[in-house]
Design an enzyme around this catalytic site. Structure first.
Site, short mmCIF file in Angstrom:
data_model
loop_
_atom_site.label_atom_id
_atom_site.label_comp_id
_atom_site.label_asym_id
_atom_site.label_seq_id
_atom_site.Cartn_x
_atom_site.Cartn_y
_atom_site.Cartn_z
N GLY A 243 6.14 -1.98 -15.95
CA GLY A 243 4.81 -2.31 -16.43
C GLY A 243 4.39 -3.76 -16.41
N PRO A 286 10.91 -1.66 -13.30
CA PRO A 286 9.76 -2.37 -12.74
C PRO A 286 9.40 -1.89 -11.34
CG PRO A 286 11.73 -3.73 -12.63
CD PRO A 286 12.13 -2.48 -13.34
N GLY A 287 8.13 -1.84 -11.07
CA GLY A 287 7.66 -1.53 -9.71
C GLY A 287 6.88 -2.73 -9.21
N ARG A 288 5.67 -2.86 -9.74
CA ARG A 288 4.76 -3.91 -9.26
C ARG A 288 5.38 -5.31 -9.27
NH1 ARG A 288 -0.69 -3.12 -9.87
NH2 ARG A 288 -0.18 -1.68 -11.54
N ARG A 323 -6.66 0.26 -4.25
CA ARG A 323 -6.72 -0.33 -5.59
C ARG A 323 -8.09 -0.92 -5.94
NH1 ARG A 323 -4.17 -3.86 -7.50
NH2 ARG A 323 -3.69 -2.77 -9.43
N CYS A 354 -16.33 5.67 5.42
CA CYS A 354 -17.71 6.10 5.23
C CYS A 354 -18.03 6.32 3.75
CB CYS A 354 -17.93 7.38 6.02
SG CYS A 354 -19.59 7.98 5.91
N GLU A 355 -17.88 5.26 2.97
CA GLU A 355 -18.23 5.34 1.54
C GLU A 355 -18.70 3.97 1.08
OE1 GLU A 355 -16.38 7.56 -1.35
OE2 GLU A 355 -15.18 8.77 0.02
N1 LLP Z 1 8.08 3.94 -14.73
C1 LLP Z 1 7.18 4.93 -14.87
C2 LLP Z 1 7.58 6.14 -15.57
C3 LLP Z 1 5.88 4.79 -14.35
O1 LLP Z 1 5.01 5.77 -14.51
C4 LLP Z 1 5.54 3.61 -13.65
C5 LLP Z 1 4.21 3.44 -13.07
C6 LLP Z 1 6.52 2.60 -13.50
C7 LLP Z 1 7.78 2.80 -14.08
C8 LLP Z 1 6.27 1.33 -12.76
O2 LLP Z 1 5.28 0.56 -13.34
P1 LLP Z 1 4.97 -0.92 -12.79
O3 LLP Z 1 6.17 -1.78 -13.11
O4 LLP Z 1 4.76 -0.82 -11.34
O5 LLP Z 1 3.77 -1.35 -13.52
N2 LLP Z 1 -1.43 2.88 -8.94
C9 LLP Z 1 -1.60 1.97 -10.05
C10 LLP Z 1 -0.36 1.86 -10.90
C11 LLP Z 1 0.15 3.18 -11.44
C12 LLP Z 1 1.43 3.04 -12.21
C13 LLP Z 1 2.00 4.35 -12.62
N3 LLP Z 1 3.28 4.30 -13.23
C14 LLP Z 1 -2.06 0.62 -9.51
O6 LLP Z 1 -2.24 0.49 -8.30
O7 LLP Z 1 -2.28 -0.32 -10.27
#
Ligand code: LLP
Length: 430
Positions: A243, A286-288, A323, A354-355
């Site tokens: 997050g 972490p993802g983002r 996004r 086309c939007e």
């Molecule tokens: N763990 C779980 C259970 C999650 O649902 C998520 C993201 C993460 C970890 C990773 O979160 P991060 O560190 O990336 O914030 N598509 C959206 C973001 C959706 C996130 C959903 N869950 C965007 O482009 O901002």
């Protein structure tokens, strides 16, 4: 504009890891995703270091939904990463990338019987989202003659400062089990013969730039841990989710680091588990913050137009980066072949879809543009290609990975025949 250190400007061109974005666009064509592997590894190591310096048992799981490319996951697997996987597809890729099954957590609020079966077969831990799912998993595990290690996803009922579509731990969210009902859920799990509840899991939302909500979540989690330990649950891991956000507005957004996160969250976690007399592994997902700023999306200007304002019509739209259209998110843009020219003309950068909402970057001051210019959309590594589609029957573009001075395709571009290939003639059209 502030740039992360893997991006630089030289002789008017934007460089990524020292490689010329204009040359990459010429070589591989546009649109093109370009990712710095070194940057992703650096961010991963910074999490490991920041958490590991404060607590001895740490596991960093990459949230595979942010960027599902196998080459990237392989680079992370080589450094010991696990993964938060949210589907059988992500599970398959994480294993294929070489991640150890015990370092994977199968998350998800709506798993199919086939998902549960695969999790049991591969020996990965499962984060359960409902009691219904608990009983389904018990039946699947019993049929396979196995025991499955699980956590429940705790809904901590926390407001977080982010876009409402990506706040996931609100009392009203679809995810998890309300924290007050958690002890009852574990009691039920303890009574299942093929289920071993060994973890707790939460995730409060995404693109959060303030550390305080993570501290609040850690407080809820240690309270839950205390109750569960008292009930006889032997906690092997506590997963605080992902997050942490990134500064999409480079010059004005806060830029919290893994170090900032660890400095505030780990002491709360540590004091909490010590008070319970336990030493579970600390997991984060972490993802983002691992991958977002590693990547630029290079897109070519097809045409410019002056109507009620100036438009730059480019070859990537919300088919490749949804996004901005979906969350009104801001991505910095740099004209890669005019990177040090004066920013004296305002353009709205629009895609080919086309939007009306197909706008990548509204009202930006850019150098004067001409067809053929290459625009780099920054911070496109998280939920960029991962959310791309074939809308308007547009094949998805290639992805290039860079490591040091090397560059190579990590995903080929799709072709029209790829789109055609999945289509069938229904029997009455044969
Ligand atoms: N763990 C779980 C259970 C999650 O649902 C998520 C993201 C993460 C970890 C990773 O979160 P991060 O560190 O990336 O914030 N598509 C959206 C973001 C959706 C996130 C959903 N869950 C965007 O482009 O901002």
């Amino acid at each position: 504009m502030k740039l992360a250190h893997h991006l630089s400007i030289k002789n008017g061109h934007l460089l990524i890891n020292g490689q010329d974005c204009v040359a990459l666009a010429e070589k591989y064509g546009t649109p093109l995703y370009v990712t710095s592997e070194d940057r992703v590894v650096e961010q991963f190591e910074s999490y490991k270091k920041a958490l590991g310096a404060r607590y001895q048992k740490v596991q960093v799981l990459f949230a595979a939904k942010a960027n599902g490319n196998l080459a990237l996951m392989r680079a992370l697997a080589e450094r010991g990463a696990g993964a938060d996987v949210f589907s059988s597809g992500e599970l398959y890729l994480a294993l294929e990338a070489g991640m150890a099954p015990e370092r994977l957590l199968f998350n998800g609020s709506s798993k199919t019987p086939a998902d549960l079966k695969l999790a049991v077969e591969k020996g990965v831990k499962v984060s359960l989202d409902s009691l219904d799912e608990l009983h389904q998993l018990e039946a699947v595990a019993a049929a396979a003659g196995k025991t499955v290690k699980v956590s429940f996803r705790v809904n901590p009922a926390l407001e977080v400062p982010t876009h409402p579509k990506i706040a996931t731990g609100l009392a009203t969210s679809k995810f998890g089990i309300p924290h007050r009902e958690i002890p009852a859920a574990y009691r039920e799990a303890l009574a299942c013969r093929h289920i071993q509840p060994v973890g707790i899991h939460c995730h409060i939302g995404s693109q959060i730039l303030d550390i305080e909500p993570f501290v609040r979540a850690a407080e809820v989690m240690v309270r839950v841990a205390k109750e569960l330990t008292g009930m006889g649950v032997k906690l092997e891991f506590m997963d605080l989710g992902g997050g942490l956000g990134i500064p999409y507005h480079h010059d004005t957004d806060p830029a919290p680091t893994a170090e900032d996160y660890a400095a505030k969250v780990v002491p709360v976690f540590k004091a909490g588990v010590e008070a319970c007399g336990i030493t579970p592994e600390l997991w984060v997902e972490p993802g983002r913050s691992l991958v977002a700023d590693s990547t630029v999306l290079l897109t070519r200007v097809n045409s410019t137009k002056k109507a009620h304002k100036r438009f730059a019509n480019v070859d990537a739209g919300f088919n490749l980066l949804i996004r901005p259209a979906m969350y009104d998110s801001y991505h910095e843009v740099i004209v890669a072949n005019k990177a040090d020219a004066p920013l004296d003309t305002e353009y709205t950068v629009t895609g080919p879809i086309c939007e009306t909402g197909d706008i990548l970057a509204p009202d930006r001051k850019l150098p004067e543009l001409a067809a053929g210019d290459i625009i780099a959309v920054l911070d496109a590594g998280a939920y960029g290609y991962a959310m791309a589609s074939q809308y308007n029957s547009r094949p998805r573009c290639p992805e290039v990975l860079i490591r040091g001075t090397q560059a190579g395709l990590m995903r080929r571009g799709e072709s029209l025949s790829d789109i055609r290939a999945a289509m069938e003639r229904p029997p009455w059209q044969l």
